[in-house]
Design an enzyme around this catalytic site. Structure first.
Site, PDB file in Angstrom:
ATOM      1  CB  SER A 102      -1.012  -0.057   1.227  1.00  0.00           C
ATOM      2  OG  SER A 102      -1.860  -1.139   0.947  1.00  0.00           O
ATOM      3  CG  HIS A 149      14.568  45.643  25.033  1.00  0.00           C
ATOM      4  ND1 HIS A 149      14.376  44.414  25.558  1.00  0.00           N
ATOM      5  CD2 HIS A 149      15.902  45.712  24.531  1.00  0.00           C
ATOM      6  CE1 HIS A 149      15.779  43.867  25.725  1.00  0.00           C
ATOM      7  NE2 HIS A 149      16.701  44.592  24.992  1.00  0.00           N
ATOM      8  CB  SER A 273     -15.430  48.021  14.644  1.00  0.00           C
ATOM      9  OG  SER A 273     -16.506  47.597  15.899  1.00  0.00           O
ATOM     10  CB  SER A 318      -5.003   9.199  11.493  1.00  0.00           C
ATOM     11  OG  SER A 318      -4.301   8.999  12.633  1.00  0.00           O
ATOM     12  CB  VAL A 322      -5.193  16.101   9.979  1.00  0.00           C
ATOM     13  CG1 VAL A 322      -5.440  17.450  10.614  1.00  0.00           C
ATOM     14  CG2 VAL A 322      -6.190  15.066  10.359  1.00  0.00           C
TER      15      VAL A 322
END
Length: 450
Positions: A102, A149, A273, A318, A322
């Site tokens: 396979s 910073h 918004s 599996s 994904v």
């Protein structure tokens, strides 16, 4: 019915088509057809059988619905493909999948899918490179404040910012060329990698199949191509995502109301918004930063897929169903969004200049210290004196150079001309040459096709 956002919201049709079920089935069939042709060339099966198998190894003959129907009965995805293909090949179907296991089919088909996907990524990276190169050239002399910073440091240029990103994108393009050599590989080695099922002509069969498909044979496998290969691929995708994340984050920060030096494009009818009509939110770059988090998270399962039981187990399968399509489609979205953002990037020159002078010359503390050292004051002594003067200027809200002018110790070494020369625009060092060096290097790589 679409469930995952990569089905309908993220990524281009071009990239989604690569990973849709029908194309994945087609790639499996392409490998089966190439295997049949290899057997025929070596005299293992009749040429007519290879011709029929090749002709019918496509989704016009082998229907996805039929494959699923068979799989529901036998619970084996690749055997379902083999049976569905054999059905439409009639008497020639007995030669389908001869000698293969396979993962000879799956891993080789995956390489074809990855090859198609990487071609899209490479195209986008090169287009992004072109956009960044033009921005670096256009803004080579656009002086702005550099921040470390989160605080004002010393001046830099927007040319430097864009050239920094440009150089990083160029490295990704070069990495991709190296990556292809290791990732675009297939196998015809049977159940545990010994190729016993292919007989004496095993290497010839594998060579013919891979040449037919435009891949290289893996040097050694067990039942599967080793998953360090996929882990490297996933890390590459995440690394590209991290660069896009970096770029998007910088643009988002520079778009803050208090800074507003640049802004991602905002459409005439775009709504910022549902309750605050004035908002111009950086939603495109925020999306890029958000999707990057998913890409980063997919690296871990790719690493966990490398250690498997003995000659292999199925725990990787599996996961890869994904993370491979998800990562490619999401990166595709990120690349295309960043191209659009950078093409339409808005600049606010008055704010760039305002921010450059916002600290009232505190950012000139370093060149002031160096000037004092040049004039004869010890470097450490100069550092401490300028530190004290800078803190005084900060607390009193005064211009640093005005504070310096009133300091007797400093003015023993400095002249008014020295102070007049301390301008942010003059303190960018070799920025122009650095940007030119990056642009020249990139253009040389472009000429080489890299």
């Amino acid at each position: 019915m679409a469930v995952h956002p990569i089905d309908y919201r993220y990524g281009s049709e071009e990239m989604r088509r690569v990973w849709e079920e029908e194309n994945k089935l087609q790639k499996l069939l392409d490998v089966e057809a190439a295997l049949a042709r290899a057997h025929a060339k070596l005299g293992n099966i009749p040429e007519e059988s290879a011709r029929v198998i090749s002709e019918r190894a496509n989704t016009k003959w082998v229907k996805l619905e039929r494959v699923k129907e068979i799989e529901a009965e036998i619970h084996h995805d690749i055997m379902a493909v083999v049976k569905a293909l054999s059905e439409v090949c009639g008497e020639h179907g007995k030669y389908v999948h001869l000698g293969a296991t396979s993962n000879d089919i799956i891993d080789t088909a995956n390489a074809l899918l990855i090859k198609e996907s990487l071609a899209i990524v490479e195209k986008d990276l090169k287009e992004l490179r072109s956009i960044l190169k033009e921005l670096a050239k256009k803004h080579i002399d656009t002086v702005c404040i550099g921040r470390t910073h989160g605080q004002h440091a010393v001046p830099t240029t927007y040319g430097m910012k864009f050239a920094l990103w440009l150089d990083e994108i160029q490295r990704h393009i070069e990495r991709l060329q190296q990556l292809k050599d290791r990732v675009l590989v297939g196998k015809m080695r049977g159940a545990v990698g010994t190729a016993a099922s292919f007989g004496d002509k095993a290497f010839e069969i594998e060579k013919l199949v891979m040449e037919d498909l435009g891949l290289k044979p893996a040097r050694i496998t067990n039942q599967i191509i080793q998953r360090d290969v996929y882990a490297e691929l996933m890390f590459f995708l995440a690394l590209v995502a991290s660069t896009l994340d970096k770029m998007a984050l910088e643009i988002r920060n520079l778009q803050r109301t208090e800074i507003l030096e640049v802004s991602e494009p905002f459409g005439e009818k775009q709504v910022g918004s549902s309750t605050m009509p004035h908002k111009r939110n950086p939603i495109r770059t925020e999306k890029v930063c958000g999707l990057a988090r998913v890409l980063y998270s997919n690296v871990i399962p790719a690493l966990l897929n490398n250690p498997l039981w003995h000659e292999r187990d199925l725990t990787n399968s599996s996961v890869e169903r994904v993370i491979l399509p998800e990562s490619f489609v999401l990166l595709d979205e990120m690349l295309k969004v960043m191209k659009k953002v950078l093409k339409g990037l808005e600049f606010f020159p008055e704010n760039i200049k305002r921010n450059l002078y916002l600290t009232k010359n505190l950012i000139m503390a370093e060149p002031l210290m160096l000037k004092l050292a040049e004039k004869g004051m010890g470097r450490q002594e100069a550092h401490e004196l300028v530190r004290q003067l800078a803190m005084k200027a900060f607390k009193e809200g005064r211009d640093l150079l005005e504070v310096v002018r009133k300091n007797e110790e400093a003015m023993k070494y400095l002249t008014e001309n020295d102070l007049e020369g301390l301008k942010p625009e003059n303190y960018i060092g070799k920025a122009r040459e650095i940007v030119e060096n990056v642009v020249n290097y990139v253009e040389e790589m472009e000429r080489r096709g890299l």
